[in-house]
Design a protein around this motif. Structure first.
Motif, PDB file in Angstrom:
ATOM      1  N   ALA A 149      72.188 -23.335  -2.942  1.00  0.00           N
ATOM      2  CA  ALA A 149      71.654 -24.614  -2.470  1.00  0.00           C
ATOM      3  C   ALA A 149      72.746 -25.676  -2.455  1.00  0.00           C
ATOM      4  N   PHE A 185      66.161 -27.736  -3.996  1.00  0.00           N
ATOM      5  CA  PHE A 185      66.109 -26.886  -5.197  1.00  0.00           C
ATOM      6  C   PHE A 185      65.624 -27.684  -6.398  1.00  0.00           C
ATOM      7  N   GLU A 244      70.742 -18.996  -7.020  1.00  0.00           N
ATOM      8  CA  GLU A 244      70.042 -19.739  -5.969  1.00  0.00           C
ATOM      9  C   GLU A 244      70.477 -21.199  -5.968  1.00  0.00           C
ATOM     10  N   LYS A 267      71.394 -28.066   0.256  1.00  0.00           N
ATOM     11  CA  LYS A 267      69.958 -28.070  -0.005  1.00  0.00           C
ATOM     12  C   LYS A 267      69.646 -28.239  -1.485  1.00  0.00           C
TER      13      LYS A 267
END
Length: 376
Positions: free
Chosen positions: A355, A364, A351, A360
């Motif tokens: 990100a 995170f 993940e 992003k």
């Protein structure tokens, strides 16, 4: 942070260039001329690198720390061969005003693509084996560092989805030359560490205190006592600083690669602080020697851009904080592979890389603040 300093020599220039514009120009020219350049021809089929306009938009730079195994006073035939010891990604958003440095475990279990340039047929192994497979036998006409970086970028792209704008290698042994210019460095040792590279027999002669098995596990050699770095603030010689920052075994906290990465980052901060404390801003000859020593430890693939343009693009990153991110939250995550001590990426690490790819990463880290390394 040592990888940041290695690639962004501008960080050193900002530290030592208080003497005015002429001094800045002289130091900048010295740094650029001393950094080696690597020629990688990734080919049209390689989707792991950015094609054209490498300095536009968000940037990803692969940073590889090279350990050539040398220890002063020890027979080099008894030491380990040159290898990729530290593997990091420096991510710079499109604003080019800050950076995020992500460490990848060198023992990460991955699939390594075929590499015809060295005759490597592909397979599974630890991440640092990708560099070795691409490097080949440089003495026998292999591609060397260019091939090592090329295959490593291809491998990391398959694992993380990250594409690269540039890449660099740093021979950490080369940093001892910078410490020699300063006459040593003072740093805080945050855990008791026993050297696996440098020790003493009872008669005081030097020896290598560890023997490594096929899985890289270090076993002590009788009668050879490894040098011990006790916890606390210590003044280190150039050779001691190199030895300490290379260790990942026989560490009090048992934190392996994660501990070594932290110690290397602490060392570079201490090196910069030492340069400031010794007044290099008013001593141009010494500042030149220092910058040349740091630049001499670095080789960079610039992706058809001028090296000076890279430094100018990243100058604001050098002047601001770089956020250190701990893959797997800095915890050992064993891979489901028998007979080896390899690691795997956790689902949360996947993940994190998503990100990073999608811009992003701040979101995170807001939700996972414990992934930020605040100890370096």
């Amino acid at each position: 942070m040592w990888m940041r300093l290695a690639v962004i020599i501008g960080a050193v220039l900002i530290v030592v260039s208080g003497g005015g514009l002429i001094t800045i120009k002289v130091l900048f020219s010295s740094a650029v001329s001393n950094v080696g350049q690597i020629d990688i021809n990734p080919g049209t089929d390689n989707d792991s690198v950015v094609k054209g306009h490498a300095l536009v938009g968000a940037l990803n730079i692969l940073l590889v720390g090279i350990d050539d195994g040398r220890v002063e006073g020890v027979d080099e035939r008894k030491l380990e061969p040159t290898r990729a010891d530290s593997i990091m990604i420096l991510h710079v958003p499109a604003s080019h005003d800050r950076g995020y440095l992500v460490s990848l475990p060198r023992d990460l279990w991955v699939k390594i693509p075929k590499y015809p340039k060295t005759g490597y047929g592909g397979g599974s192994g630890k991440l640092n084996q990708a560099y070795t497979a691409g490097f080949g036998d440089a003495r026998g006409g292999g591609p060397g560092q260019a091939g090592g970086l090329d295959l490593l970028m291809r491998t990391i792209k398959d694992v993380t989805g990250i594409t690269f704008n540039a890449a660099a290698t740093v021979n950490f042994t080369g940093f001892t030359a910078a410490v020699k210019v300063l006459g040593g460095v003072t740093m805080y040792i945050d855990e008791r560490v026993t050297s696996v590279h440098y020790g003493f027999y009872p008669d005081g002669s030097h020896c290598v205190p560890a023997l490594f098995d096929g899985n890289g596990v270090a076993y002590p050699i009788k009668a050879c006592k490894g040098r011990v770095f006790e916890k606390g603030t210590r003044r280190l010689t150039p050779e001691e600083a190199l030895d300490y920052t290379r260790q990942r075994e026989w560490m009090e906290l048992g934190d392996g690669d994660y501990g070594r990465q932290r110690h290397q980052q602490q060392f570079i901060k201490a090196l910069v602080q030492e340069a400031k404390a010794q007044g290099l801003t008013t001593n141009l000859p010494k500042a030149l020697s220092f910058v040349k020593a740091v630049g001499g430890a670095v080789n960079m693939w610039t992706n058809n851009e001028e090296l000076a343009d890279w430094f100018l693009t990243l100058k604001d990153v050098a002047a601001n904080n770089v956020t250190m991110i701990k893959t797997n939250a800095g915890k050992y995550n064993p891979a489901p592979v028998s007979g080896t001590s390899a690691e795997a990426l956790s689902e949360q690490s996947k993940e994190m890389f998503q990100a990073l790819r999608t811009g992003k990463i701040d979101d995170f880290l807001f939700l996972n603040s414990d992934w930020i390394n605040r100890d370096s």
